[in-house]
Design a protein around this motif. Structure first.
Motif, PDB file in Angstrom:
ATOM      1  N   ARG A  21      40.875  36.558  47.185  1.00  0.00           N
ATOM      2  CA  ARG A  21      39.503  36.456  46.696  1.00  0.00           C
ATOM      3  C   ARG A  21      38.675  37.593  47.281  1.00  0.00           C
ATOM      4  O   ARG A  21      38.858  37.960  48.445  1.00  0.00           O
ATOM      5  CB  ARG A  21      38.899  35.110  47.116  1.00  0.00           C
ATOM      6  CG  ARG A  21      39.594  33.932  46.436  1.00  0.00           C
ATOM      7  CD  ARG A  21      39.141  32.609  46.977  1.00  0.00           C
ATOM      8  NE  ARG A  21      37.740  32.353  46.651  1.00  0.00           N
ATOM      9  CZ  ARG A  21      37.059  31.314  47.112  1.00  0.00           C
ATOM     10  NH1 ARG A  21      37.626  30.431  47.914  1.00  0.00           N
ATOM     11  NH2 ARG A  21      35.799  31.143  46.771  1.00  0.00           N
ATOM     12  N   TYR A  89      29.896  42.939  47.327  1.00  0.00           N
ATOM     13  CA  TYR A  89      30.402  42.767  45.962  1.00  0.00           C
ATOM     14  C   TYR A  89      29.440  41.984  45.084  1.00  0.00           C
ATOM     15  O   TYR A  89      29.763  41.645  43.949  1.00  0.00           O
ATOM     16  CB  TYR A  89      31.765  42.083  45.981  1.00  0.00           C
ATOM     17  CG  TYR A  89      32.837  42.926  46.611  1.00  0.00           C
ATOM     18  CD1 TYR A  89      33.190  44.161  46.082  1.00  0.00           C
ATOM     19  CD2 TYR A  89      33.501  42.497  47.746  1.00  0.00           C
ATOM     20  CE1 TYR A  89      34.165  44.948  46.656  1.00  0.00           C
ATOM     21  CE2 TYR A  89      34.485  43.275  48.332  1.00  0.00           C
ATOM     22  CZ  TYR A  89      34.808  44.495  47.787  1.00  0.00           C
ATOM     23  OH  TYR A  89      35.779  45.272  48.361  1.00  0.00           O
ATOM     24  N   GLU A  92      30.081  38.890  42.508  1.00  0.00           N
ATOM     25  CA  GLU A  92      31.533  38.753  42.348  1.00  0.00           C
ATOM     26  C   GLU A  92      32.233  38.263  43.618  1.00  0.00           C
ATOM     27  O   GLU A  92      33.429  37.980  43.593  1.00  0.00           O
ATOM     28  CB  GLU A  92      32.153  40.078  41.892  1.00  0.00           C
ATOM     29  CG  GLU A  92      31.595  40.602  40.582  1.00  0.00           C
ATOM     30  CD  GLU A  92      31.721  39.624  39.415  1.00  0.00           C
ATOM     31  OE1 GLU A  92      32.589  38.730  39.438  1.00  0.00           O
ATOM     32  OE2 GLU A  92      30.923  39.762  38.474  1.00  0.00           O
ATOM     33  N   GLU A  93      31.496  38.170  44.730  1.00  0.00           N
ATOM     34  CA  GLU A  93      32.126  37.675  45.960  1.00  0.00           C
ATOM     35  C   GLU A  93      32.670  36.273  45.733  1.00  0.00           C
ATOM     36  O   GLU A  93      32.022  35.427  45.126  1.00  0.00           O
ATOM     37  CB  GLU A  93      31.135  37.709  47.123  1.00  0.00           C
ATOM     38  CG  GLU A  93      30.878  39.131  47.567  1.00  0.00           C
ATOM     39  CD  GLU A  93      30.052  39.265  48.822  1.00  0.00           C
ATOM     40  OE1 GLU A  93      29.760  38.267  49.490  1.00  0.00           O
ATOM     41  OE2 GLU A  93      29.691  40.418  49.127  1.00  0.00           O
ATOM     42  N   THR A  95      35.361  35.758  43.912  1.00  0.00           N
ATOM     43  CA  THR A  95      36.178  35.804  42.705  1.00  0.00           C
ATOM     44  C   THR A  95      37.636  36.062  43.057  1.00  0.00           C
ATOM     45  O   THR A  95      37.943  36.938  43.859  1.00  0.00           O
ATOM     46  CB  THR A  95      35.684  36.929  41.758  1.00  0.00           C
ATOM     47  OG1 THR A  95      34.322  36.683  41.430  1.00  0.00           O
ATOM     48  CG2 THR A  95      36.526  37.007  40.497  1.00  0.00           C
ATOM     49  N   VAL A  97      41.222  37.617  42.548  1.00  0.00           N
ATOM     50  CA  VAL A  97      41.679  38.862  41.921  1.00  0.00           C
ATOM     51  C   VAL A  97      43.188  38.903  41.710  1.00  0.00           C
ATOM     52  O   VAL A  97      43.704  39.881  41.173  1.00  0.00           O
ATOM     53  CB  VAL A  97      41.218  40.103  42.734  1.00  0.00           C
ATOM     54  CG1 VAL A  97      39.707  40.213  42.732  1.00  0.00           C
ATOM     55  CG2 VAL A  97      41.757  40.076  44.148  1.00  0.00           C
ATOM     56  N   LYS A 105      40.045  44.881  38.643  1.00  0.00           N
ATOM     57  CA  LYS A 105      39.602  44.749  40.038  1.00  0.00           C
ATOM     58  C   LYS A 105      38.515  45.770  40.349  1.00  0.00           C
ATOM     59  O   LYS A 105      37.508  45.448  40.975  1.00  0.00           O
ATOM     60  CB  LYS A 105      40.775  44.951  41.005  1.00  0.00           C
ATOM     61  CG  LYS A 105      41.755  43.821  41.048  1.00  0.00           C
ATOM     62  CD  LYS A 105      42.870  44.157  42.029  1.00  0.00           C
ATOM     63  CE  LYS A 105      44.060  43.263  41.841  1.00  0.00           C
ATOM     64  NZ  LYS A 105      45.189  43.648  42.703  1.00  0.00           N
ATOM     65  N   GLU A 107      36.420  47.181  38.324  1.00  0.00           N
ATOM     66  CA  GLU A 107      35.178  46.808  37.661  1.00  0.00           C
ATOM     67  C   GLU A 107      34.442  45.712  38.430  1.00  0.00           C
ATOM     68  O   GLU A 107      33.223  45.746  38.566  1.00  0.00           O
ATOM     69  CB  GLU A 107      35.457  46.369  36.227  1.00  0.00           C
ATOM     70  CG  GLU A 107      35.819  47.526  35.321  1.00  0.00           C
ATOM     71  CD  GLU A 107      36.250  47.085  33.931  1.00  0.00           C
ATOM     72  OE1 GLU A 107      36.142  45.879  33.600  1.00  0.00           O
ATOM     73  OE2 GLU A 107      36.689  47.964  33.168  1.00  0.00           O
ATOM     74  N   LEU A 108      35.188  44.729  38.940  1.00  0.00           N
ATOM     75  CA  LEU A 108      34.574  43.672  39.754  1.00  0.00           C
ATOM     76  C   LEU A 108      33.929  44.253  41.007  1.00  0.00           C
ATOM     77  O   LEU A 108      32.822  43.877  41.389  1.00  0.00           O
ATOM     78  CB  LEU A 108      35.613  42.634  40.169  1.00  0.00           C
ATOM     79  CG  LEU A 108      36.072  41.636  39.128  1.00  0.00           C
ATOM     80  CD1 LEU A 108      37.183  40.761  39.699  1.00  0.00           C
ATOM     81  CD2 LEU A 108      34.913  40.770  38.646  1.00  0.00           C
ATOM     82  N   ALA A 111      30.527  45.906  40.694  1.00  0.00           N
ATOM     83  CA  ALA A 111      29.399  45.060  40.289  1.00  0.00           C
ATOM     84  C   ALA A 111      28.345  44.965  41.386  1.00  0.00           C
ATOM     85  O   ALA A 111      27.202  44.608  41.125  1.00  0.00           O
ATOM     86  CB  ALA A 111      29.889  43.661  39.913  1.00  0.00           C
TER      87      ALA A 111
END
Length: 179
Positions: A21, A89, A92-93, A95, A97, A105, A107-108, A111
């Motif tokens: 994550r 992040y 997105e923290e 999330t 992966v 990854k 792209e995340l 963010a």
């Protein structure tokens, strides 16, 4: 000019590392594996000592790793440097992966805080340490993305992923004129 070798260490494993994550600024503690990694790293560093100072990000996982290392090396209190925290992040923290493509990854990760911001912040912090601690051997405990991006910038080539507990050499002379 400071030619003393420094090392950068990625903190030990957390549950979010184990479950793939995005951690970022979320203050997730070390797990048992992470503590064992920190101790193994400390033992390895003791063999290449002596070391003068252990420096850390202010996030708990890095602080705990640094304290384990400092205790083994006998360097005294850990110096905490807020600018050495992990990349933010944003939303997105947390999330997961696992199974995502490298593009997804990336792209995340973009963010939140930009790669350029991480490099500027991390490099400035390290340059400040180089100026304040010229001629001393430092162990700098931080985070995977910050370490990878800063080393990529300093060396001019893409640095590979840094594993939990991994030690990476850094010539402090690379930080001259980077502030």
């Amino acid at each position: 000019m400071n030619q003393q070798p420094w090392v950068m260490v990625r903190h030990g494993e957390t549950e979010w590392n184990r479950t793939a994550r995005l951690q970022g600024r979320a203050d997730i503690p070390l797990n048992a594996t992470g503590r064992a990694q920190a101790l193994a790293t400390a033992e390895a560093l003791a063999e290449s000592g002596p070391w003068d100072l252990v420096v850390s990000s202010t996030l708990g996982r890095a602080r705990e790793t640094a304290r384990i290392i400092a205790r083994r090396l006998g360097t005294g209190e850990v110096v905490e440097v807020p600018a050495l925290v992990e990349r933010d992040y944003g939303p997105e923290e947390g999330t997961g992966v696992a199974g995502l493509s490298e593009r997804a990854k990336a792209e995340l990760m973009e963010a939140g805080e930009s790669s350029a911001s991480v490099v500027l912040r991390g490099t400035a912090a390290l340059a400040g340490l180089a100026s304040a601690h010229a001629g001393r051997r430092l162990v700098v405990v931080s985070h995977g993305t910050l370490i990878r991006l800063v080393l990529s910038s300093l060396h001019g080539v893409e640095h590979p992923r840094v594993e939990n507990g991994e030690v990476v050499k850094l010539g402090a002379h690379l930080l001259q004129g980077t502030r």
